[in-house]
Design a protein around this motif. Structure first.
Motif, short mmCIF file in Angstrom:
data_model
loop_
_atom_site.label_atom_id
_atom_site.label_comp_id
_atom_site.label_asym_id
_atom_site.label_seq_id
_atom_site.Cartn_x
_atom_site.Cartn_y
_atom_site.Cartn_z
N GLU A 1 0.82 -1.23 0.00
CA GLU A 1 0.00 0.00 0.00
C GLU A 1 0.85 1.27 0.00
O GLU A 1 0.57 2.24 0.70
CB GLU A 1 -0.94 0.00 1.20
CG GLU A 1 -1.92 -1.15 1.23
CD GLU A 1 -2.80 -1.15 2.46
OE1 GLU A 1 -2.76 -0.16 3.23
OE2 GLU A 1 -3.55 -2.13 2.64
N GLN B 1 1.94 2.75 3.38
CA GLN B 1 0.94 2.97 4.44
C GLN B 1 0.93 1.81 5.44
O GLN B 1 0.71 2.01 6.63
CB GLN B 1 -0.44 3.13 3.80
CG GLN B 1 -1.62 2.97 4.76
CD GLN B 1 -1.71 4.07 5.81
OE1 GLN B 1 -1.66 5.23 5.46
NE2 GLN B 1 -1.84 3.69 7.08
N ILE B 2 1.18 0.60 4.97
CA ILE B 2 1.05 -0.59 5.80
C ILE B 2 2.23 -0.78 6.75
O ILE B 2 2.17 -1.64 7.65
CB ILE B 2 0.90 -1.84 4.90
CG1 ILE B 2 0.22 -2.99 5.65
CG2 ILE B 2 2.26 -2.27 4.34
CD1 ILE B 2 -1.22 -2.74 5.95
N ASP C 1 0.13 0.66 12.01
CA ASP C 1 0.49 1.59 10.95
C ASP C 1 -0.13 2.96 11.22
O ASP C 1 -1.24 3.08 11.72
CB ASP C 1 0.06 1.05 9.58
CG ASP C 1 -1.41 0.69 9.52
OD1 ASP C 1 -2.03 0.50 10.58
OD2 ASP C 1 -1.95 0.61 8.40
N ALA D 1 -1.49 6.64 9.99
CA ALA D 1 -2.15 7.23 8.83
C ALA D 1 -2.03 8.74 8.78
O ALA D 1 -2.13 9.35 7.71
CB ALA D 1 -3.63 6.84 8.81
N GLN E 1 7.32 5.08 7.24
CA GLN E 1 6.80 5.78 8.41
C GLN E 1 7.70 6.97 8.78
O GLN E 1 7.84 7.31 9.95
CB GLN E 1 6.61 4.82 9.59
CG GLN E 1 5.45 3.86 9.42
CD GLN E 1 4.10 4.56 9.26
OE1 GLN E 1 3.97 5.77 9.45
NE2 GLN E 1 3.07 3.79 8.91
N SER F 1 -3.77 6.27 13.89
CA SER F 1 -3.51 4.98 13.25
C SER F 1 -4.58 4.69 12.20
O SER F 1 -5.58 5.41 12.09
CB SER F 1 -3.45 3.86 14.29
OG SER F 1 -4.62 3.86 15.08
N SER F 2 -4.37 3.63 11.43
CA SER F 2 -5.26 3.34 10.31
C SER F 2 -6.68 2.98 10.73
O SER F 2 -7.61 3.03 9.93
CB SER F 2 -4.69 2.20 9.46
OG SER F 2 -4.59 1.01 10.23
N ASP F 3 -6.86 2.62 12.01
CA ASP F 3 -8.21 2.30 12.49
C ASP F 3 -8.92 3.53 13.06
O ASP F 3 -9.98 3.42 13.67
CB ASP F 3 -8.17 1.18 13.53
CG ASP F 3 -7.29 1.52 14.72
OD1 ASP F 3 -6.66 2.60 14.72
OD2 ASP F 3 -7.21 0.70 15.65
#
Length: 262
Positions: free
Chosen positions: A81, A84-85, A192, A194, A214, A233-235
């Motif tokens: 990604e 991003q990952i 990860d 974001a 990162q 974070s990505s969540d």
């Protein structure tokens, strides 16, 4: 007994029986912990060819010194990604081949590098990391925990899991002058990052841009100011660490902030 009462009694008996049966019935659908397994393949690199031990496309540097050890992986294009990952954690298990798989085992690895495609080969030939392949390249020490090394290119299953890390999120400050580069590592939870914001004692919150992996950057004069960081974070979870770096911080130093829940 009158006919009406017999019919009512029969109706109540059948209804109660149905209720008891339904209350002990569990559908044969997979649980959430099992339904998210996806198919991929995995290869390894040996200690004599440490492509993922130092450096890497996520920017973590020396993985041993920075706490990642051998529990790492390089990811193919469709998984990476565009960086991003980086920092995300995966559980991987060997499947399908009883000759080479070690039954009942799995490993947990952190995404720390990119496995570049080789368009000189077809995706189903030598181009193992070519799109649309989902592929992991593992240190041989990790690979041998789930399969015999002679297997080489193994079918596996993987799933994204939450990361567990010791200590807080680490911020390594680099750059020169007003160019500030911050490597964010040792991230628990989603793993990860974001979005990142930085704040000096004389500024408001300033958004940083992703440089690569990162590594995040900004052009701002923040010298002689304590630094605070807000990372998302990505969540979608946001973590704020105030005054992580003291007023007299220097380029090349690493500071530790708060940590996400695992």
């Amino acid at each position: 007994m009158p006919t009406g009462r017999r019919r009512l009694l029969l109706f109540l008996t059948l209804s109660l029986s149905a209720l008891l049966v339904s209350s002990h019935y569990f559908p044969s659908t997979p649980s959430a912990a099992q339904s998210d397994w996806k198919s991929a393949r995995a290869t390894y690199y040996a200690a004599a060819d440490p492509i993922d031990a130092v450096g890497g496309a996520c920017g973590y540097g020396d993985l041993e010194k920075n706490g990642y050890g051998k529990a790492t992986a390089a990811l193919s294009t469709v998984l990476f990604e565009k960086g991003q990952i980086c920092g995300a954690c995966f559980e991987i298990r060997c499947v399908e081949d009883l000759r080479w798989c070690i039954p009942g085992t799995s490993i947990i690895v952190t995404a720390t590098n990119f496995c570049a495609p080789n368009y000189g080969f077809e995706a189903d030939g030598g181009g193992r990391c070519n799109p649309p392949n989902s592929h992991f390249v593992l240190p041989i020490e990790a690979f041998e925990k789930i399969a015999i090394w002679k297997a080489s290119n193994m079918p596996v299953q993987y799933r994204r899991i939450r990361c567990r890390k010791e200590g807080g999120v680490r911020f390594t400050v680099g750059g020169a002058g007003i160019f500030l580069s911050v490597l964010i590592s040792n991230v628990a939870g989603a793993g990860d990052v974001a979005a990142v914001k930085i704040k000096g004692s004389q500024t408001g919150w300033l958004p940083m841009g992703r440089n690569w992996g990162q590594n995040w950057h900004i052009n701002a004069d923040l010298k002689n100011q304590p630094l605070s960081f807000e990372i998302t974070s990505s969540d979608g979870v946001t973590l704020t660490s105030y005054n992580v770096a003291p007023k007299n911080w220097e380029f090349g130093q690493t500071f530790e902030g708060k940590q996400f829940e695992s």
